[in-house]
Design an enzyme around this catalytic site. Structure first.
Site, PDB file in Angstrom:
ATOM      1  N   CYS A   1      -3.525  -2.194   8.652  1.00 38.10           N
ATOM      2  CA  CYS A   1      -3.986  -1.445   7.477  1.00 38.10           C
ATOM      3  C   CYS A   1      -4.759  -0.179   7.809  1.00 38.10           C
ATOM      4  O   CYS A   1      -4.340   0.924   7.451  1.00 38.10           O
ATOM      5  CB  CYS A   1      -4.841  -2.357   6.599  1.00 38.10           C
ATOM      6  SG  CYS A   1      -3.921  -3.714   5.843  1.00 38.10           S
TER       7      CYS A   1
ATOM      8  N   LYS B   1      -8.235  -8.445  15.816  1.00 41.20           N
ATOM      9  CA  LYS B   1      -9.448  -9.103  15.336  1.00 41.20           C
ATOM     10  C   LYS B   1      -9.232 -10.605  15.466  1.00 41.20           C
ATOM     11  O   LYS B   1      -8.097 -11.058  15.656  1.00 41.20           O
ATOM     12  CB  LYS B   1      -9.740  -8.715  13.872  1.00 41.20           C
ATOM     13  CG  LYS B   1      -8.676  -9.167  12.895  1.00 41.20           C
ATOM     14  CD  LYS B   1      -9.011  -8.782  11.452  1.00 41.20           C
ATOM     15  CE  LYS B   1     -10.087  -9.650  10.881  1.00 41.20           C
ATOM     16  NZ  LYS B   1     -10.271  -9.442   9.426  1.00 41.20           N
TER      17      LYS B   1
ATOM     18  N   LYS C   1      -2.938   2.859   9.648  1.00 38.43           N
ATOM     19  CA  LYS C   1      -1.850   3.381   8.819  1.00 38.43           C
ATOM     20  C   LYS C   1      -2.377   4.034   7.543  1.00 38.43           C
ATOM     21  O   LYS C   1      -1.899   5.110   7.138  1.00 38.43           O
ATOM     22  CB  LYS C   1      -0.895   2.231   8.476  1.00 38.43           C
ATOM     23  CG  LYS C   1       0.226   2.577   7.499  1.00 38.43           C
ATOM     24  CD  LYS C   1       1.184   1.417   7.337  1.00 38.43           C
ATOM     25  CE  LYS C   1       0.573   0.240   6.630  1.00 38.43           C
ATOM     26  NZ  LYS C   1       0.320   0.467   5.192  1.00 38.43           N
TER      27      LYS C   1
ATOM     28  N   THR D   1       0.858  -1.180   0.000  1.00 39.94           N
ATOM     29  CA  THR D   1       0.000   0.000   0.000  1.00 39.94           C
ATOM     30  C   THR D   1       0.895   1.231   0.000  1.00 39.94           C
ATOM     31  O   THR D   1       1.676   1.443   0.929  1.00 39.94           O
ATOM     32  CB  THR D   1      -0.906   0.000   1.241  1.00 39.94           C
ATOM     33  OG1 THR D   1      -1.697  -1.194   1.229  1.00 39.94           O
ATOM     34  CG2 THR D   1      -1.821   1.208   1.243  1.00 39.94           C
TER      35      THR D   1
ATOM     36  N   LYS E   1      -6.802   1.961  -3.196  1.00 49.29           N
ATOM     37  CA  LYS E   1      -6.543   1.197  -1.969  1.00 49.29           C
ATOM     38  C   LYS E   1      -6.771   2.051  -0.730  1.00 49.29           C
ATOM     39  O   LYS E   1      -7.459   1.647   0.220  1.00 49.29           O
ATOM     40  CB  LYS E   1      -5.109   0.663  -1.990  1.00 49.29           C
ATOM     41  CG  LYS E   1      -4.648   0.001  -0.677  1.00 49.29           C
ATOM     42  CD  LYS E   1      -5.571  -1.145  -0.278  1.00 49.29           C
ATOM     43  CE  LYS E   1      -5.233  -1.672   1.114  1.00 49.29           C
ATOM     44  NZ  LYS E   1      -4.286  -2.738   1.132  1.00 49.29           N
TER      45      LYS E   1
ATOM     46  N   GLU F   1      -3.332  -4.719  -2.833  1.00 49.80           N
ATOM     47  CA  GLU F   1      -3.975  -5.906  -2.278  1.00 49.80           C
ATOM     48  C   GLU F   1      -5.163  -5.493  -1.413  1.00 49.80           C
ATOM     49  O   GLU F   1      -5.166  -4.413  -0.814  1.00 49.80           O
ATOM     50  CB  GLU F   1      -2.962  -6.728  -1.461  1.00 49.80           C
ATOM     51  CG  GLU F   1      -2.205  -5.976  -0.383  1.00 49.80           C
ATOM     52  CD  GLU F   1      -2.958  -5.857   0.927  1.00 49.80           C
ATOM     53  OE1 GLU F   1      -3.925  -6.609   1.091  1.00 49.80           O
ATOM     54  OE2 GLU F   1      -2.591  -5.005   1.743  1.00 49.80           O
ATOM     55  N   PHE F   2      -6.166  -6.376  -1.368  1.00 44.80           N
ATOM     56  CA  PHE F   2      -7.352  -6.136  -0.555  1.00 44.80           C
ATOM     57  C   PHE F   2      -7.609  -7.354   0.336  1.00 44.80           C
ATOM     58  O   PHE F   2      -8.707  -7.900   0.378  1.00 44.80           O
ATOM     59  CB  PHE F   2      -8.567  -5.854  -1.443  1.00 44.80           C
ATOM     60  CG  PHE F   2      -8.419  -4.616  -2.288  1.00 44.80           C
ATOM     61  CD1 PHE F   2      -8.667  -3.365  -1.757  1.00 44.80           C
ATOM     62  CD2 PHE F   2      -7.991  -4.707  -3.601  1.00 44.80           C
ATOM     63  CE1 PHE F   2      -8.528  -2.222  -2.539  1.00 44.80           C
ATOM     64  CE2 PHE F   2      -7.844  -3.570  -4.391  1.00 44.80           C
ATOM     65  CZ  PHE F   2      -8.112  -2.314  -3.850  1.00 44.80           C
TER      66      PHE F   2
ATOM     67  N   GLY G   1      -8.195  -1.649  14.547  1.00 44.29           N
ATOM     68  CA  GLY G   1      -6.743  -1.666  14.708  1.00 44.29           C
ATOM     69  C   GLY G   1      -6.135  -2.392  13.530  1.00 44.29           C
ATOM     70  O   GLY G   1      -6.670  -2.370  12.430  1.00 44.29           O
TER      71      GLY G   1
END
Length: 440
Positions: free
Chosen positions: A261, A322, A264, A121, A205, A149-150, A258
C-alpha cells in the site's frame, strides 16, 4: 444480501470472507482457475491471522463460494465489489486495466440494477471511468460507488469487522441506502459511516496512506538526527507521542516502510498531483528518504567490518515488510540482501511466514534456515529486519553460541541498549547510540 466480490487477492478474500461472516451470501470471482480450485477446496491462499477460521466456517455454511465465471458470480447479486489489482505503471500511476476490463464486461452481462463498488485503491476520477465503461454496453440502471479499504495487514480481520470508520463515496440516494444497510452491522459501537462524493472518497484513501507514510518517514529522519546529536529516539518518540495532537502510533523508527500500500499509494498520489500541475513536495521527499532508509544499516555494517564485507556471512531475521504477514512487496530485507550480496557477502535468512515467497522471488541467492537459531550458525553478525514477536525475547545463550561474533544490527530497535550491552554485544540500532561492550 447477495454480494459478488471480483478478485480474490488480499483485499478481495478478506472482504468476501468478512461479509459472509455477518450472514451475507458471497460469491468471489477470479480468473485464476488453480486459485479458485484451492479456495473451493478449503485451502486459503494468503496468510492473515484469524482469516482462515472465518474462511473455513463460511465455506462450510455455504455462505462463501468461488467461481471463475463473472456471469455466475454476479447472478442475483445486489452489490458487486471490484477488488482488483491496481499495480503502478512505469510512470508511477495506478494501472486501471483490470478494473476497466471487468467494468466493460459487466456492461455486457448486466440485466438489472446493481451497485458496483470500487474497493481497490484507485486514482481520483476512477468511479467516473468505471461508470462510462459499464454504460457503453448497458442502458439500464446502476450506480458506481467508491468504498476504499483501510485494512492493515496482520490485523485485517479486526479492521474489517470493527472499522474506525467506513468511507463511502456515492451520488445516488438509492446506492447510499444499499451501502448503509450493508455496513450497519459493522458500526454498532458508534463508529461513523461517512458519506461523501466519489472523488473525495477516492482521495481520502490516498491521503490517509500518504499521511501515515509521511509520519513514519518523519520519525526516521528524527532518528537519523538523533544519531548525529547524541539523542535517544525512543525518548523523543515518547515525548512527542504523548501529545494527543500527534499520537503514539506510527512513530516507531526503523528501516523504512514497504508492503503493498504505502509505496504504491504515495507514488500514485504524486503522479495524480503531477497530472494537475501540482508539485507535492512533501511526498517526493518522503519517497526519497524512504528509499535511503531501507539501506541505513549497510554503512553501519561496513564500518564495523572496516569497509570490507567480502566473504563475510550474515544471519538475517525477518523477510516480510512487517510482522504477521507473508507480504514481501517492497520489504526492506530484500534491499539489504541485495546490498550485502553485491559486496560479496553471503546471507542465511529466517522468517516465520515469508520464506516461500522469497524463494519464489530470489531463489538460491540466500540460504533458508529452518528456524531463527539455525540462521545464526557461523554468521559474523545478526541483522534484524522485521519485528516478529518471537524475535523480541530470544534465547541469547543460543545467539552467543551460534554467532562468530557478538554483533547485532537491529533495524527495528527490539532490544534495550543497556541490557544488550551487559550481555557483551556490540549492538547498532536506529536513532540510538551504539551499545559497545565494556572493556574488562
Amino acid at each position: 444480501m447477495k454480494i459478488a466480490v471480483i478478485g480474490t487477492g488480499y483485499v478481495g478474500l478478506v472482504t468476501g470472507t468478512c461479509f459472509a461472516e455477518t450472514g451475507n451470501d458471497v460469491c468471489c470471482v477470479d480468473i485464476d482457475t488453480k486459485k479458485v480450485e484451492k479456495l473451493t477446496n478449503g485451502q486459503i491462499t494468503i496468510y492473515e491471522p484469524g482469516l482462515e477460521k472465518l474462511f473455513l466456517r463460511n465455506l462450510k455454511e455455504e455462505r462463501l463460494k468461488f467461481t471463475t465465471s463473472l456471469e455466475e458470480g454476479i447472478k442475483d447479486a445486489e452489490i458487486i465489489f471490484l477488488a482488483l489489482p491496481t499495480p503502478p505503471g512505469e510512470d508511477g500511476s495506478a494501472d486501471l486495466k483490470y478494473i476497466l476490463g471487468v467494468a466493460d464486461h459487466l456492461g455486457k452481462i448486466l440485466k438489472d440494477y446493481k451497485v458496483i463498488v470500487d474497493k481497490s485503491t484507485v486514482p481520483v476520477g476512477t468511479a467516473e471511468k468505471v461508470h462510462a465503461a459499464v454504460k457503453k454496453n448497458y442502458a439500464g440502471e446502476f450506480d458506481v460507488v467508491s468504498n476504499p479499504e483501510f485494512l492493515r495487514e496482520g490485523v485485517a480481520v479486526d479492521d474489517f469487522m470493527k472499522p474506525d470508520r467506513v468511507v463511502i463515496g456515492a451520488s445516488s440516494d438509492r446506492a447510499r441506502k444499499v451501502m448503509n444497510d450493508l455496513y450497519l452491522p459493522f458500526v454498532r459501537q458508534g463508529n461513523p459511516i461517512i458519506f461523501m462524493d466519489e472523488r473525495s472518497a477516492e482521495l481520502t484513501k490516498y491521503a490517509a496512506n500518504s499521511f501515515l507514510a509521511t509520519k513514519i518517514t518523519f520519525m526516521n529522519e528524527v532518528a537519523l538526527l538523533c544519531e548525529r546529536l547524541g539523542a535517544d529516539v525512543d525518548m523523543v518518540r515518547r515525548g512527542i507521542g504523548s501529545d494527543e495532537r500527534i499520537g503514539r502510533r506510527f512513530l516507531f523508527p526503523g528501516i523504512g516502510y514497504g508492503g503493498s500500500c504505502f509505496p504504491k499509494d504515495v507514488q500514485a498520489l504524486v503522479k495524480s498531483s503531477q497530472e494537475v500541475s501540482y508539485d507535492f513536495q512533501i511526498l517526493n521527499a518522503v519517497m526519497d528518504v524512504n528509499e535511503r532508509q531501507k539501506l541505513h544499516l549497510i554503512p553501519k555494517i561496513k564500518k564495523y567490518f572496516k569497509d570490507n564485507i567480502k566473504g563475510r556471512h550474515f544471519a538475517l531475521w525477518g523477510l516480510a515488510f512487517k510482522p504477521n504477514t507473508d507480504d514481501i512487496r517492497e520489504a526492506p530485507a530484500l534491499y539489504i540482501i541485495d546490498a550485502l550480496v553485491k559486496e560479496g557477502a553471503t546471507v542465511s535468512v529466517f522468517d516465520p511466514e515469508a520464506m516461500n515467497n522469497v524463494k519464489q522471488l530470489i531463489g538460491d541467492k540466500v540460504t533458508y534456515a529452518e528456524n531463527q537459531y539455525e540462521a545464526l550458525e557461523r554468521a559474523d553478525a545478526l541483522i534484524i529486519a522485521t519485528e516478529w514477536n518471537e524475535f523480541r525475547t530470544p534465547n541469547f545463550l543460543k545467539i552467543v553460541t551460534s554467532l562468530k561474533n557478538k554483533v547485532i544490527f537491529d533495524g527495528r530497535n527490539l532490544f534495550d541498549i543497556a541490557a544488550i550491552r551487559e550481555l557483551g554485544f556490540y549492538y547498532e540500532s536506529i536513532g540510538r547510540a551504539p551499545a559497545v561492550p565494556e572493556k574488562k
